[in-house]
Write a protein that holds these residues in place. Structure first.
Motif, PDB file in Angstrom:
ATOM      1  N   HIS A  87       0.778  -1.234   0.000  1.00  0.00           N
ATOM      2  CA  HIS A  87       0.000   0.000   0.000  1.00  0.00           C
ATOM      3  C   HIS A  87       0.812   1.289   0.000  1.00  0.00           C
ATOM      4  CE1 HIS A  87      -3.038  -2.904   1.739  1.00  0.00           C
ATOM      5  NE2 HIS A  87      -3.739  -2.317   0.777  1.00  0.00           N
ATOM      6  N   HIS A  88       2.099   1.229   0.237  1.00  0.00           N
ATOM      7  CA  HIS A  88       2.811   2.490   0.456  1.00  0.00           C
ATOM      8  C   HIS A  88       2.825   3.385  -0.783  1.00  0.00           C
ATOM      9  CE1 HIS A  88       6.318   0.549  -1.524  1.00  0.00           C
ATOM     10  NE2 HIS A  88       6.724   1.780  -1.746  1.00  0.00           N
ATOM     11  N   ARG A  89       2.746   2.806  -1.970  1.00  0.00           N
ATOM     12  CA  ARG A  89       2.785   3.631  -3.192  1.00  0.00           C
ATOM     13  C   ARG A  89       1.498   4.412  -3.409  1.00  0.00           C
ATOM     14  NH1 ARG A  89       5.422  -1.084  -4.479  1.00  0.00           N
ATOM     15  NH2 ARG A  89       7.585  -0.852  -5.227  1.00  0.00           N
ATOM     16  N   THR A  90       0.405   3.932  -2.862  1.00  0.00           N
ATOM     17  CA  THR A  90      -0.879   4.610  -3.072  1.00  0.00           C
ATOM     18  C   THR A  90      -1.270   5.508  -1.900  1.00  0.00           C
ATOM     19  OG1 THR A  90      -2.097   2.718  -2.154  1.00  0.00           O
ATOM     20  CG2 THR A  90      -1.708   2.737  -4.534  1.00  0.00           C
ATOM     21  N   LEU A  91      -0.512   5.472  -0.806  1.00  0.00           N
ATOM     22  CA  LEU A  91      -0.830   6.269   0.366  1.00  0.00           C
ATOM     23  C   LEU A  91      -0.157   7.636   0.289  1.00  0.00           C
ATOM     24  CD1 LEU A  91      -0.493   3.617   3.231  1.00  0.00           C
ATOM     25  CD2 LEU A  91      -2.606   4.567   2.288  1.00  0.00           C
ATOM     26  N   THR A  92      -0.807   8.627   0.874  1.00  0.00           N
ATOM     27  CA  THR A  92      -0.177   9.920   1.037  1.00  0.00           C
ATOM     28  C   THR A  92       1.035   9.765   1.943  1.00  0.00           C
ATOM     29  OG1 THR A  92      -2.316  11.018   0.819  1.00  0.00           O
ATOM     30  CG2 THR A  92      -0.528  12.286   1.836  1.00  0.00           C
ATOM     31  N   PRO A  93       2.175  10.361   1.612  1.00  0.00           N
ATOM     32  CA  PRO A  93       3.357  10.234   2.469  1.00  0.00           C
ATOM     33  C   PRO A  93       3.034  10.558   3.926  1.00  0.00           C
ATOM     34  CG  PRO A  93       3.967  11.302   0.427  1.00  0.00           C
ATOM     35  CD  PRO A  93       2.466  11.153   0.400  1.00  0.00           C
ATOM     36  N   LEU A  94       3.455   9.688   4.803  1.00  0.00           N
ATOM     37  CA  LEU A  94       3.113   9.804   6.213  1.00  0.00           C
ATOM     38  C   LEU A  94       3.830  11.003   6.828  1.00  0.00           C
ATOM     39  CD1 LEU A  94       1.519   8.357   8.462  1.00  0.00           C
ATOM     40  CD2 LEU A  94       3.582   7.023   8.937  1.00  0.00           C
ATOM     41  N   TYR A 111       9.995   9.465   3.573  1.00  0.00           N
ATOM     42  CA  TYR A 111       8.964  10.469   3.820  1.00  0.00           C
ATOM     43  C   TYR A 111       9.617  11.687   4.473  1.00  0.00           C
ATOM     44  CZ  TYR A 111       5.748   6.481   3.240  1.00  0.00           C
ATOM     45  OH  TYR A 111       5.068   5.397   2.754  1.00  0.00           O
ATOM     46  N   PRO A 112       9.456  12.877   3.886  1.00  0.00           N
ATOM     47  CA  PRO A 112      10.191  14.045   4.398  1.00  0.00           C
ATOM     48  C   PRO A 112       9.752  14.523   5.773  1.00  0.00           C
ATOM     49  CG  PRO A 112       8.657  14.693   2.664  1.00  0.00           C
ATOM     50  CD  PRO A 112       8.673  13.192   2.673  1.00  0.00           C
ATOM     51  N   ASN A 113       8.515  14.239   6.159  1.00  0.00           N
ATOM     52  CA  ASN A 113       7.998  14.750   7.429  1.00  0.00           C
ATOM     53  C   ASN A 113       7.652  13.632   8.406  1.00  0.00           C
ATOM     54  OD1 ASN A 113       8.027  17.586   6.666  1.00  0.00           O
ATOM     55  ND2 ASN A 113       6.334  17.067   5.283  1.00  0.00           N
ATOM     56  N   LEU A 114       8.455  12.582   8.379  1.00  0.00           N
ATOM     57  CA  LEU A 114       8.284  11.459   9.300  1.00  0.00           C
ATOM     58  C   LEU A 114       9.519  11.327  10.178  1.00  0.00           C
ATOM     59  CD1 LEU A 114       6.729   8.874  10.204  1.00  0.00           C
ATOM     60  CD2 LEU A 114       8.025   7.643   8.452  1.00  0.00           C
ATOM     61  N   SER A 115       9.303  11.272  11.491  1.00  0.00           N
ATOM     62  CA  SER A 115      10.408  11.011  12.419  1.00  0.00           C
ATOM     63  C   SER A 115      10.085   9.756  13.221  1.00  0.00           C
ATOM     64  CB  SER A 115      10.628  12.191  13.365  1.00  0.00           C
ATOM     65  OG  SER A 115       9.536  12.344  14.253  1.00  0.00           O
ATOM     66  N   ILE A 116      11.087   8.945  13.464  1.00  0.00           N
ATOM     67  CA  ILE A 116      10.908   7.664  14.138  1.00  0.00           C
ATOM     68  C   ILE A 116      11.898   7.560  15.290  1.00  0.00           C
ATOM     69  CG2 ILE A 116      10.842   5.158  13.868  1.00  0.00           C
ATOM     70  CD1 ILE A 116      10.583   5.665  10.822  1.00  0.00           C
ATOM     71  N   THR A 117      11.388   7.239  16.467  1.00  0.00           N
ATOM     72  CA  THR A 117      12.220   7.024  17.644  1.00  0.00           C
ATOM     73  C   THR A 117      11.981   5.626  18.175  1.00  0.00           C
ATOM     74  OG1 THR A 117      12.116   9.374  18.265  1.00  0.00           O
ATOM     75  CG2 THR A 117      12.741   7.819  19.998  1.00  0.00           C
ATOM     76  N   LEU A 118      13.028   4.870  18.374  1.00  0.00           N
ATOM     77  CA  LEU A 118      12.954   3.553  19.001  1.00  0.00           C
ATOM     78  C   LEU A 118      13.625   3.613  20.352  1.00  0.00           C
ATOM     79  CD1 LEU A 118      13.814   0.992  16.171  1.00  0.00           C
ATOM     80  CD2 LEU A 118      11.605   1.993  16.764  1.00  0.00           C
ATOM     81  N   GLU A 119      13.043   2.898  21.325  1.00  0.00           N
ATOM     82  CA  GLU A 119      13.652   2.802  22.646  1.00  0.00           C
ATOM     83  C   GLU A 119      13.583   1.361  23.147  1.00  0.00           C
ATOM     84  OE1 GLU A 119      13.569   4.770  27.127  1.00  0.00           O
ATOM     85  OE2 GLU A 119      11.866   5.064  25.781  1.00  0.00           O
ATOM     86  N   VAL A 120      14.706   0.856  23.623  1.00  0.00           N
ATOM     87  CA  VAL A 120      14.763  -0.443  24.260  1.00  0.00           C
ATOM     88  C   VAL A 120      14.990  -0.203  25.745  1.00  0.00           C
ATOM     89  CG1 VAL A 120      15.990  -2.639  24.440  1.00  0.00           C
ATOM     90  CG2 VAL A 120      15.650  -1.574  22.196  1.00  0.00           C
ATOM     91  N   VAL A 121      14.045  -0.650  26.563  1.00  0.00           N
ATOM     92  CA  VAL A 121      14.104  -0.436  28.006  1.00  0.00           C
ATOM     93  C   VAL A 121      14.924  -1.570  28.622  1.00  0.00           C
ATOM     94  CG1 VAL A 121      12.775  -0.102  30.115  1.00  0.00           C
ATOM     95  CG2 VAL A 121      11.848   0.678  27.919  1.00  0.00           C
ATOM     96  N   GLU A 122      16.069  -1.233  29.174  1.00  0.00           N
ATOM     97  CA  GLU A 122      16.989  -2.235  29.672  1.00  0.00           C
ATOM     98  C   GLU A 122      16.408  -3.035  30.830  1.00  0.00           C
ATOM     99  OE1 GLU A 122      19.824  -3.299  28.480  1.00  0.00           O
ATOM    100  OE2 GLU A 122      19.560  -1.905  26.791  1.00  0.00           O
TER     101      GLU A 122
END
Length: 288
Positions: free
Chosen positions: A234-241, A272-283
């Motif tokens: 679906h990513h090609r048909t979706l508006t950029p997130l 995607y120019p306006n997408l930010s992603i943060t991952l956190e692993v809780v020790e």
């Protein structure tokens, strides 16, 4: 950085409803409860926690950002409401906005009552198939069920229907009846609920409705990683997130750590120019 810090730091300063101001089980006496029957005949409950300042005369024109919490009962909504009200009340942060918290859950309260109140274990057991129905993207059998747990194959796989209900019915209702900001909406879920949040990112309506997506140990492994197949389709048909995404798991969840790395890699590969992603692993933790 915790999921709450991430969320707070990002923010700027045909339905049938029954209106009640009653004690919400497992939450607070001051919460507002709304009950809704969807167009397909499914019963849901919204539990709404308003800011302390909401009804103050000096705040009569103030609008508030909204956090929508999947898996509202028996634990996620109380956790969010306590953190939101405590953080703001004690002013631990000068940049923390006050919030409206909206918990969404299947309405099974009457089925789980006993002489002493709500049977929490029964409630959680009864909610399991509704969570599979609403939050999982495909019909499949669960590899994680406890011994003797009922099959989920015949009930799972209606996440798209739930996303449509959320974006076209629930969010407009909350915006109409409460003083909300139209920007800065957040959607949060854990485990199956986290899968629901991930699917909302792929949904045309929800991806426009929400600007923040928070996922705790999401069930991205469901049905041989169905999320990744659907995203590829679906990513090609979706508006950029355009969103801020935060995902977390515990350091003891080895498979989950790799899934979240794959999740970030796939989304970052779309550029995607306006997408930010943060991952956190809780020790030292397992969030599942």
């Amino acid at each position: 950085m915790s999921w709450w810090d991430c969320l707070a730091g990002c923010w700027p300063r045909s339905c049938r409803w029954s209106h009640e101001r009653v004690s919400a089980p497992l939450v607070f006496d001051s919460c507002i409860v709304r009950r809704i029957c969807s167009s397909s005949g499914l019963n849901y409950k919204l539990i709404i926690s308003l800011p302390h300042s909401y009804n103050h005369p000096e705040a009569s024109r103030e609008s508030y950002p909204v956090v929508y919490a999947l898996d509202a009962e028996p634990y996620l909504f109380p956790l969010l409401a306590v953190v939101a009200r405590t953080e703001h009340f004690f002013k631990r942060s000068t940049w923390f906005p006050d919030l409206i918290i909206v918990g969404i859950t299947a309405d099974l309260e009457k089925d789980c009552q006993n002489s002493s109140g709500i049977n929490v274990k029964k409630l959680w057991d009864e909610l399991r198939p509704t969570r599979a129905r609403d939050y999982l993207p495909t019909s499949a059998e669960s590899p994680w069920g406890a011994p003797g747990a009922s099959s989920l194959k015949d009930v799972s796989g209606h996440a798209s229907t739930f996303c449509d209900f959320l974006s076209s019915m629930v969010v407009p209702y909350v915006d109409h009846h409460f003083r909300t900001t139209k920007q800065g909406r957040a959607l949060i879920g854990k485990s199956f609920g986290g899968s629901g949040v991930a699917h909302a990112m792929l949904d045309a309506g929800c991806s426009r409705c929400f600007q923040y997506f928070l996922l705790g140990s999401p069930s991205l492994a469901w049905d041989n990683k169905a999320f990744f197949r659907l995203e590829e389709e679906h990513h090609r048909t979706l508006t950029p997130l355009e969103a801020c995404v935060y995902a977390s798991c515990g350091s003891k969840e080895e498979s989950q750590k790799q899934l979240l790395q794959d999740f970030r890699s796939v989304l970052e590969s779309r550029c995607y120019p306006n997408l930010s992603i943060t991952l956190e692993v809780v020790e030292g933790r397992t969030l599942f």
